[in-house]
Design an enzyme around this catalytic site. Structure first.
Site, PDB file in Angstrom:
ATOM      1  CG  ASP A  43      -2.741   2.259  -2.254  1.00 28.09           C
ATOM      2  OD1 ASP A  43      -3.293   1.876  -1.236  1.00 28.09           O
ATOM      3  OD2 ASP A  43      -1.694   2.921  -2.274  1.00 28.09           O
ATOM      4  CE  LYS A  82       4.857   8.248  -2.356  1.00 30.62           C
ATOM      5  NZ  LYS A  82       4.921   7.071  -2.101  1.00 30.62           N
ATOM      6  CE  LYS A 112      -3.050   2.218   3.318  1.00 24.64           C
ATOM      7  NZ  LYS A 112      -3.269   3.306   2.409  1.00 24.64           N
TER       8      LYS A 112
END
Ligand code: SF4
Length: 732
Positions: A126, A40, A9
């Site tokens: 996720d 990210k 996650k």
């Protein structure tokens, strides 16, 4: 090379854990590549001393030319190679699709993964859509590790990842273990143990919550670099050792949602545990690099080839249509398109309409042999693999084909459907499914799709043990979309039979898998044309199968045909028969030429063409004493090299801009304009006629065209049809 994917996650600490594992492996002497697959793009930051490297997707977006490997790979601590996929800003675009684009780029970039002992994908867990599932696929990772804490949402994500693994991996599974990362929730260690046990895997280790993680991160280092003597560093070393020793992988048994909730309640609230009997679904296997379950087709890894025949926009057609053009020609096979219904319609409509216009014989088998998964909204959202599997099984049962070709469309690639896995499964179950590299426009243009299909057919069916037999010929690259296809075959066959030769295999037109299997019985192969497509086919069959080719392609017009027949006669020792054939054709040609000359001699001609092999046309015009004012060659998407025996005799302008055409026609005042596509606005007083992209082969191909010019000129002078424009108020 071993390939690992570490899922977890977002925010669970998997990038920190991954970077530390990479360093621990590198410390033991292994060559490591770490690929961050999180929008990210901070997976490799700690390996690069806090430097945020350029991502593959940013470079792909920003640059007009694709980036090179050197642009996307940096070398980090302990020589670890680092790549970041990157992705869109939160809330826009599709990050999952980004992973697919990154993987495609790396495939094409020439990166050799065998230069590494470990390739480690660090993946956001996720969102397990098709794109985020890519690193789970067999061609990417052999083992999957999941980082989780004891928090409910983290376990929930880990459980979802286990579900993804069930969908994506081979029959033995590839979950290699859970890596715990404490968050300090009550009963966390036991909860993680129980969770791992229920999944059917093991808990490899649990990292305690320590301030040292934060300290190392603030100093832009891994724990391994910042505090190499620490307990945490030793724990990473032990984990790396465990990984390097080759842990067992399993097909996990994901928990039901209420089961997961109950586990949490038990460990957080101390409620008693209800032991739910687990179904026997896990199987452990010893580690083996890239297990191969594809019995019938071992080689499913998508190969990388240039997509365009010429790097000119716009893309001409898509690989789906091109591939179907070829696979449709095998009468005993079926083509399944994993596509929206519209793709199948466009493709079949293209083939059928040309077929009807040309009254082609190869039509009847086309329709029943094409099936489409007709994917729609539902399949885009939930994945279309199940539907594809059902369709192929049904086609196999009902139509009993020798093989089923699978052609994929662009929507399927965009959503990242894992059709490879279905192919493996069906092949291992005894259904011969042959995937043709396609992916709609993503895979390239129409002709690239054709070559991919020819290659798939050759690889699958040509039997290399078959020996040549005398006087047999193969025909290679006949134009399936030409309305003259049958007539051309008939006129070529007449020439072959006139020399006592037999057609062995038509590669590939209106044929069977058995004929392709015996391709090498053909002593010599003959190309249908010398265009770029046929040239590539020649390389494919010459380099790959040692096929001998005649140094001439299907001829057009008298002079080319004389040369062709002479070469054929020489190759097969039939010179006498060749001379007789030519002599008889010459008598007929001279007679026919005489009557046409009366109508056409002295007429002025301009030629505007995309096709560059025009000697047959020039020879015909000169034979009829016509005057060629200018030959204007447009830039072609498939051909660039104008070659001609008449180069000095004709005024040629290459790279001709179409917008010049109108004024040139007005200035030069030709009687006849020959062009591939007749423009809507006809300027000047000239008669216009088409240069066929695929002209009639044989001695009389040129004269047949000339007959049409003569007729058009007669009609125009007698009827003055252009005045009709006034009736419809179209006159300027
Ligand atoms: S370009 Fe894509 S959507 Fe269009 S026909 Fe080809 S595969 Fe289908």
């Amino acid at each position: 090379m071993r390939s690992l994917a570490i899922y977890g996650k977002g925010g669970i600490g998997k990038s920190t854990i991954t970077a530390n594992i990479s360093v621990a492996l590198a410390e033991s002497g292994y060559r490591v590549l770490q690929i961050g697959c999180d929008p990210k793009h901070d997976s490799t930051r700690l390996l690069l001393g806090g430097f945020t490297q350029s991502t593959v997707l940013d470079l792909l977006k920003e640059r007009s030319n694709p980036p090179t490997l050197g642009d996307v790979i940096l070398t980090g601590y302990k020589g670890i190679k680092c790549i970041e996929a990157g992705g869109p800003e939160p809330g826009v675009g599709c990050a999952g699709r980004g992973i697919i684009s990154m993987a495609t780029f790396l495939n094409k970039s020439g990166l050799d993964l065998n230069d590494f002992d470990f390739v480690i994908y660090d993946v956001l867990g996720d969102v397990v859509c098709g794109g985020f599932g890519v690193p789970m696929r067999n061609e990417y990772s052999n083992e999957i590790y999941v980082v989780s804490s004891g928090e409910l949402m983290s376990l929930y994500a880990a459980n979802n990842i286990a579900k993804g693994i069930r969908n994506f991996s081979n029959p033995c599974g590839k979950l290699a273990g859970i890596i715990g990362n404490e968050r300090g929730v009550k009963g966390e260690d036991q909860l993680l143990e129980e969770f791992a046990e229920r999944l059917g895997t093991r808990l490899l280790t649990i990292f305690p919550r320590r301030e040292l993680f934060r300290e190392a991160e603030l100093n832009c280092m891994t724990i391994m670099e910042y505090a190499p003597q620490s307990e945490l560093a030793d724990q990473f070393r032990k984990l790396a050792e465990l990984i390097a020793s080759g842990p067992g992988t399993v097909l996990p048994a994901p928990l039901e949602e209420d089961e997961l909730l109950e586990l949490n309640l038990v460990y957080c609230d101390g409620r008693s545990l209800r032991r739910v009997p687990r179904p026997e679904r896990t199987r452990t296997m010893a580690f083996e690099p890239t297990p191969d379950f594809s019995i019938a087709r071992p080689q499913l890894k998508r190969e990388v080839r240039p997509t365009h025949f010429a790097d000119r926009d716009p893309l001409h057609g898509c690989t789906l249509g091109g591939a179907h053009n070829v696979t449709a020609q095998l009468r005993d096979c079926v083509t399944v398109m994993h596509s929206p219904a519209g793709c199948a319609y466009m493709s079949i409509d293209g083939l059928m309409s040309v077929g009807y216009r040309g009254k082609l014989s190869a039509l009847p088998h086309l329709l029943p042999n094409l099936l489409s998964t007709s994917i729609g909204e539902e399949h885009v959202v939930f994945g279309g693999e199940g539907h594809l599997e059902e369709l192929i099984i049904d086609a196999h049962r009902r139509l009993r084909p020798r093989a089923i070709f699978l052609i994929t469309s662009c929507p399927v690639s965009i959503i990242g459907d894992n059709w490879d896995q279905i192919v493996r499964k069906l092949c291992s179950g005894g259904i011969k499914v042959i995937p043709v590299q396609s992916e709609g426009v993503i895979g390239g243009d129409y002709q690239r799709g054709m070559v991919n299909a020819y290659r798939a057919i050759a690889d699958e069916f040509i039997d290399r043990t078959v020996s040549p037999q005398p006087d047999r010929l193969n025909l290679v690259g006949e134009r399936n979309t030409s309305r003259f296809a049958d007539r051309n075959f008939a006129s070529m066959k007449e020439i072959f039979e006139g020399l006592g030769l037999r057609v062995n295999c038509r590669f590939v037109r209106d044929t069977t898998t058995e004929e392709v299997r015996n391709f090498l019985r053909g002593e010599v192969s003959v190309l249908a044309s010398k265009d770029a497509l046929c040239t590539e086919l020649r390389s494919l069959l010459y380099d790959g199968y040692g096929a001998e080719f005649l140094d001439a392609a299907f001829p057009v017009g008298f002079h080319e045909t004389v040369e062709f027949v002479t070469k054929l006669g020489e190759r097969f020792g039939r010179e006498r028969a060749a001379d007789d054939l030519v002599a008889s054709a010459e008598r007929d040609y001279t007679a026919a030429k005489g009557s046409l000359k009366r109508a056409l001699s002295g007429k002025k001609v301009m030629i505007f063409s995309y096709t560059q092999h025009l000697d047959w046309l020039i020879a015909t015009l000169l034979d009829l004493d016509m005057q060629i004012l200018k030959l204007c060659l447009y830039d072609s998407c498939t051909e660039r090299n104008f070659r001609s025996a008449y180069k000095g005799l004709v005024d040629v302008e290459s790279g001709y801009p179409p917008e010049k055409r109108g004024q040139d026609i007005i200035d030069m005042k030709p009687d006849l304009v020959l062009t591939n596509y007749i423009p809507r606005e006809l300027v000047g007083d000239a008669v216009y006629d088409i240069i066929p992209l695929s002209p009639l082969n044989g001695f009389y191909g040129g004269l047949e065209q000339a007959r049409a010019w003569a007729q058009k000129m007669r009609v125009r002078f007698q009827e003055g049809w252009r005045e009709d424009a006034e009736l419809f108020d179209l006159a300027p």
